[in-house]
Design a protein around this motif. Structure first.
Motif, PDB file in Angstrom:
ATOM      1  N   LEU A 299       0.965 -62.993  19.860  1.00 58.31           N
ATOM      2  CA  LEU A 299       1.716 -61.869  20.423  1.00 58.31           C
ATOM      3  C   LEU A 299       3.148 -62.278  20.809  1.00 58.31           C
ATOM      4  O   LEU A 299       3.624 -62.029  21.916  1.00 58.31           O
ATOM      5  N   ASP A 300       3.815 -62.975  19.897  1.00 56.86           N
ATOM      6  CA  ASP A 300       5.196 -63.370  20.151  1.00 56.86           C
ATOM      7  C   ASP A 300       6.086 -62.131  20.172  1.00 56.86           C
ATOM      8  O   ASP A 300       6.021 -61.270  19.286  1.00 56.86           O
ATOM      9  N   LYS A 301       6.909 -62.049  21.191  1.00 55.39           N
ATOM     10  CA  LYS A 301       7.820 -60.921  21.312  1.00 55.39           C
ATOM     11  C   LYS A 301       8.959 -61.075  20.312  1.00 55.39           C
ATOM     12  O   LYS A 301       9.662 -62.082  20.331  1.00 55.39           O
ATOM     13  N   PRO A 302       9.155 -60.114  19.425  1.00 54.66           N
ATOM     14  CA  PRO A 302      10.247 -60.252  18.442  1.00 54.66           C
ATOM     15  C   PRO A 302      11.602 -60.161  19.125  1.00 54.66           C
ATOM     16  O   PRO A 302      11.810 -59.396  20.063  1.00 54.66           O
ATOM     17  N   SER A 303      12.515 -60.975  18.668  1.00 52.62           N
ATOM     18  CA  SER A 303      13.870 -60.975  19.224  1.00 52.62           C
ATOM     19  C   SER A 303      14.688 -59.860  18.592  1.00 52.62           C
ATOM     20  O   SER A 303      14.260 -59.185  17.649  1.00 52.62           O
ATOM     21  N   ARG A 304      15.900 -59.683  19.122  1.00 49.70           N
ATOM     22  CA  ARG A 304      16.798 -58.674  18.565  1.00 49.70           C
ATOM     23  C   ARG A 304      17.266 -59.051  17.172  1.00 49.70           C
ATOM     24  O   ARG A 304      17.746 -58.195  16.426  1.00 49.70           O
ATOM     25  N   ALA A 305      17.169 -60.335  16.829  1.00 53.76           N
ATOM     26  CA  ALA A 305      17.498 -60.734  15.466  1.00 53.76           C
ATOM     27  C   ALA A 305      16.440 -60.277  14.475  1.00 53.76           C
ATOM     28  O   ALA A 305      16.741 -60.061  13.298  1.00 53.76           O
ATOM     29  N   ASP A 306      15.182 -60.124  14.932  1.00 53.26           N
ATOM     30  CA  ASP A 306      14.112 -59.646  14.059  1.00 53.26           C
ATOM     31  C   ASP A 306      14.086 -58.130  13.946  1.00 53.26           C
ATOM     32  O   ASP A 306      13.767 -57.589  12.888  1.00 53.26           O
ATOM     33  N   LYS A 307      14.423 -57.430  15.041  1.00 56.94           N
ATOM     34  CA  LYS A 307      14.403 -55.964  15.052  1.00 56.94           C
ATOM     35  C   LYS A 307      15.728 -55.451  15.592  1.00 56.94           C
ATOM     36  O   LYS A 307      15.823 -54.976  16.718  1.00 56.94           O
ATOM     37  N   PRO A 308      16.807 -55.559  14.833  1.00 57.18           N
ATOM     38  CA  PRO A 308      18.110 -55.073  15.323  1.00 57.18           C
ATOM     39  C   PRO A 308      18.147 -53.560  15.365  1.00 57.18           C
ATOM     40  O   PRO A 308      17.613 -52.873  14.504  1.00 57.18           O
ATOM     41  N   ALA A 309      18.787 -53.026  16.400  1.00 61.62           N
ATOM     42  CA  ALA A 309      18.913 -51.575  16.560  1.00 61.62           C
ATOM     43  C   ALA A 309      20.038 -51.309  17.538  1.00 61.62           C
ATOM     44  O   ALA A 309      20.580 -52.212  18.178  1.00 61.62           O
ATOM     45  N   GLY A 310      20.406 -50.035  17.664  1.00 61.54           N
ATOM     46  CA  GLY A 310      21.421 -49.651  18.628  1.00 61.54           C
ATOM     47  C   GLY A 310      22.811 -49.599  18.019  1.00 61.54           C
ATOM     48  O   GLY A 310      23.015 -49.720  16.805  1.00 61.54           O
ATOM     49  N   MET A 311      23.794 -49.430  18.902  1.00 65.42           N
ATOM     50  CA  MET A 311      25.183 -49.329  18.447  1.00 65.42           C
ATOM     51  C   MET A 311      25.674 -50.634  17.846  1.00 65.42           C
ATOM     52  O   MET A 311      26.529 -50.639  16.960  1.00 65.42           O
ATOM     53  N   GLN A 312      25.179 -51.773  18.343  1.00 64.49           N
ATOM     54  CA  GLN A 312      25.614 -53.065  17.842  1.00 64.49           C
ATOM     55  C   GLN A 312      24.684 -53.581  16.740  1.00 64.49           C
ATOM     56  O   GLN A 312      24.375 -54.764  16.676  1.00 64.49           O
ATOM     57  N   ARG A 313      24.233 -52.679  15.895  1.00 61.32           N
ATOM     58  CA  ARG A 313      23.356 -53.086  14.806  1.00 61.32           C
ATOM     59  C   ARG A 313      24.152 -53.961  13.833  1.00 61.32           C
ATOM     60  O   ARG A 313      25.379 -53.908  13.789  1.00 61.32           O
ATOM     61  N   PRO A 314      23.497 -54.755  13.007  1.00 64.57           N
ATOM     62  CA  PRO A 314      24.231 -55.668  12.121  1.00 64.57           C
ATOM     63  C   PRO A 314      25.153 -54.949  11.158  1.00 64.57           C
ATOM     64  O   PRO A 314      24.888 -53.830  10.704  1.00 64.57           O
ATOM     65  N   HIS A 315      26.261 -55.611  10.879  1.00 66.04           N
ATOM     66  CA  HIS A 315      27.232 -55.118   9.915  1.00 66.04           C
ATOM     67  C   HIS A 315      27.273 -56.078   8.723  1.00 66.04           C
ATOM     68  O   HIS A 315      26.931 -57.253   8.854  1.00 66.04           O
ATOM     69  N   ALA A 316      27.708 -55.569   7.616  1.00 63.94           N
ATOM     70  CA  ALA A 316      27.899 -56.424   6.447  1.00 63.94           C
ATOM     71  C   ALA A 316      29.125 -57.309   6.696  1.00 63.94           C
ATOM     72  O   ALA A 316      30.217 -56.809   6.955  1.00 63.94           O
ATOM     73  N   VAL A 317      28.927 -58.620   6.629  1.00 59.11           N
ATOM     74  CA  VAL A 317      30.013 -59.570   6.885  1.00 59.11           C
ATOM     75  C   VAL A 317      30.847 -59.676   5.611  1.00 59.11           C
ATOM     76  O   VAL A 317      30.472 -60.365   4.660  1.00 59.11           O
ATOM     77  N   THR A 318      31.958 -58.974   5.598  1.00 53.35           N
ATOM     78  CA  THR A 318      32.868 -58.942   4.457  1.00 53.35           C
ATOM     79  C   THR A 318      34.230 -59.483   4.891  1.00 53.35           C
ATOM     80  O   THR A 318      34.509 -59.625   6.089  1.00 53.35           O
ATOM     81  N   PRO A 319      35.115 -59.813   3.946  1.00 57.27           N
ATOM     82  CA  PRO A 319      36.460 -60.254   4.335  1.00 57.27           C
ATOM     83  C   PRO A 319      37.211 -59.227   5.186  1.00 57.27           C
ATOM     84  O   PRO A 319      37.934 -59.603   6.113  1.00 57.27           O
ATOM     85  N   LYS A 320      37.033 -57.952   4.914  1.00 59.18           N
ATOM     86  CA  LYS A 320      37.695 -56.928   5.730  1.00 59.18           C
ATOM     87  C   LYS A 320      37.159 -56.931   7.154  1.00 59.18           C
ATOM     88  O   LYS A 320      37.922 -56.808   8.130  1.00 59.18           O
ATOM     89  N   PHE A 321      35.843 -57.086   7.292  1.00 53.58           N
ATOM     90  CA  PHE A 321      35.231 -57.148   8.624  1.00 53.58           C
ATOM     91  C   PHE A 321      35.713 -58.371   9.394  1.00 53.58           C
ATOM     92  O   PHE A 321      35.999 -58.300  10.595  1.00 53.58           O
ATOM     93  N   MET A 322      35.838 -59.511   8.719  1.00 54.68           N
ATOM     94  CA  MET A 322      36.300 -60.729   9.380  1.00 54.68           C
ATOM     95  C   MET A 322      37.778 -60.639   9.746  1.00 54.68           C
ATOM     96  O   MET A 322      38.199 -61.176  10.769  1.00 54.68           O
ATOM     97  N   ARG A 323      38.574 -59.947   8.951  1.00 58.80           N
ATOM     98  CA  ARG A 323      39.998 -59.796   9.302  1.00 58.80           C
ATOM     99  C   ARG A 323      40.166 -59.000  10.584  1.00 58.80           C
ATOM    100  O   ARG A 323      41.062 -59.271  11.393  1.00 58.80           O
TER     101      ARG A 323
END
Length: 448
Positions: A299-323
């Motif tokens: 019964l390990d509790k999944p971290s936010r890296a396993d179940k991302p959600a919300g306004m700060q959900r993952p984004h595609a890491v692209t050159p434009k995003f990094m700029r």
């Protein structure tokens, strides 16, 4: 005989955690961050590595440009005592790096803050370089690092290090306060503090004042005690250095600026595919079933890296995003340049890009797309509607040319009343003016 190590709170072994942290560090989308976190993770693990199992070096050799010194190796009793909480802390750090690699803005931004010295261990390494005195230009003034007390150290009868960065107090014009500024021998520190205060920058809070302002007398109108005056200087020094953003090396600042404007390629790393577990392939069906049941019972509790959600959900890491991230980082970074004309150091801070590409205005467009609107995008009013509205707003005037106002009860008066007659005449004139304006407009409606 050494005491046995306690049982781990997590099924992940230290060597497995180290490999996972190094693997996630190698996936960071910034070259400086990858190098920084790799050396940081290795030095932290070697500090808690028993001496009998260690290599010949006592301390971990860090990168010379960062001026880091490895974490000192702990004793065996301390290692056994701190194993469980540090493994939990390492697991949290692993989840944090995973979220940063997935593109969560707060996590990735904090990773860049650590890598470029806006917080953490490298910030103090950059501050150590900034707090060095300038080369001696005048041989008549003895340097503070040769054992001679500075003016503030001699005045307060103390050899504290924080007192050597300031000049002698100067009374203000009101004779109620002393003004203590940073010494000329630390011109680089003074230039950074003044420029950061002028721009109002800060990671959390900005610097309130580039100099110290302390009262001459206490509340009983007696001279300020030396202990309290010394504490005021120490308190201002600690708060200012906490909020201070130390300058980066010029080549590193230029590198961030080149990646922000697109002149240099951003070194993104492609994630490797996950390999297959050979033990599971060779295991029987009963062993696979047993491992699945054990994982379900844990019964390990999944971290936010396993179940991302919300306004700060993952984004595609692209050159434009990094700029965009580099822009927010460069605003909080500066570099020092020596101005030969004014013979002084100048702090150059990053600025946000505000220009728009001219190619957006040179693309040919169809004029029919913007027909019927003005330069501000508002609909054009036809002449007919404009003239009719203007004629309907005709106001009655008397013989002297003054406006005449009819009371609200004029319509309820008898027909032979003078006010009722004047109102009827004015309405007839207004209708005539409206009919005449309609005849002037081409295509206007004919009067009934």
């Amino acid at each position: 005989m050494p005491t046995p190590a306690p049982a781990l709170a997590s099924p992940r072994k230290p060597i497995h955690l180290l490999r996972a942290l190094l693997r996630e560090s190698s996936y960071l989308p910034d070259a400086t961050a990858r190098l920084y976190f790799r050396r940081y993770v290795v030095s932290r693990f070697k500090a808690y590595h028993p001496r009998e199992n260690a290599t010949a070096s006592v301390r971990v050799q860090a990168v010379e440009r960062y001026r880091h010194q490895g974490f000192k190796r702990r004793q065996l009793a301390i290692i056994h005592e701190r194993t469980r909480p540090l493994l939990r802390k390492g697991q949290k750090a692993l989840n944090f790096l995973r979220r940063a690699n997935q593109g969560e803005i707060p996590c990735l931004q904090k990773v860049l803050f650590f890598a470029y010295g806006r917080m953490g261990k490298r910030k103090y390494a950059l501050l150590d370089n900034l707090l060095r005195p300038d080369p001696i230009m005048d041989n008549s003034a003895p340097p503070p690092d040769m054992g001679y007390p500075t003016p503030l150290q001699a005045l307060y009868y103390s050899n504290e290090r924080c007192l050597q960065f300031f000049d002698a107090p100067k009374p203000s014009s009101s004779k109620t306060h002393y003004t203590i500024e940073i010494s000329n021998r630390y011109s680089r520190l003074r230039a950074v503090v003044r420029s950061q205060h002028q721009k109002g920058l800060g990671l959390h809070k900005e610097i309130k004042s580039p100099y110290l302002k302390t009262p001459i007398n206490n509340i009983w109108e007696r001279p300020m005690p030396i202990n309290r005056a010394r504490n005021n200087v120490r308190r201002w020094y600690a708060k200012t250095l906490t909020k201070l953003l130390p300058p980066l090396p010029s080549d590193e600042w230029d590198n961030i600026h080149a990646m922000m404007v697109g002149e240099k390629r951003i070194s993104l790393v492609k994630r490797r595919e996950r390999g297959l577990d050979a033990s599971l392939e060779a295991a029987t069906e009963d062993e696979r079933f047993a491992s699945a049941v054990e994982a379900a019972i844990a019964l390990d509790k999944p971290s936010r890296a396993d179940k991302p959600a919300g306004m700060q959900r993952p984004h595609a890491v692209t050159p434009k995003f990094m700029r965009k991230l580099y822009t927010s980082i460069l605003v909080l970074c500066c570099k020092l340049e020596y101005d030969e004309q004014h013979k002084a150091w100048k702090a150059v801070w990053g600025e946000r890009l505000k220009h728009i590409k001219t190619s957006l205005y040179t693309v040919p467009t169809d004029e029919s797309l913007f027909a019927g609107v003005d330069s501000k995008g508002r609909l054009l009013q036809t002449a007919k509607e404009h003239d009719v509205d203007r004629s309907s707003r005709v106001q009655p005037r008397n013989a002297e040319g003054e406006y005449v106002r009819f009371p609200f009860f004029t319509d309820y008066l008898p027909a032979d009343h003078p006010l009722q007659k004047e109102l009827h005449d004015w309405k007839r004139k207004r209708a005539a003016v409206a009919q005449a304006e309609k005849r002037k407009v081409p295509g206007g409606a004919a009067p009934p």
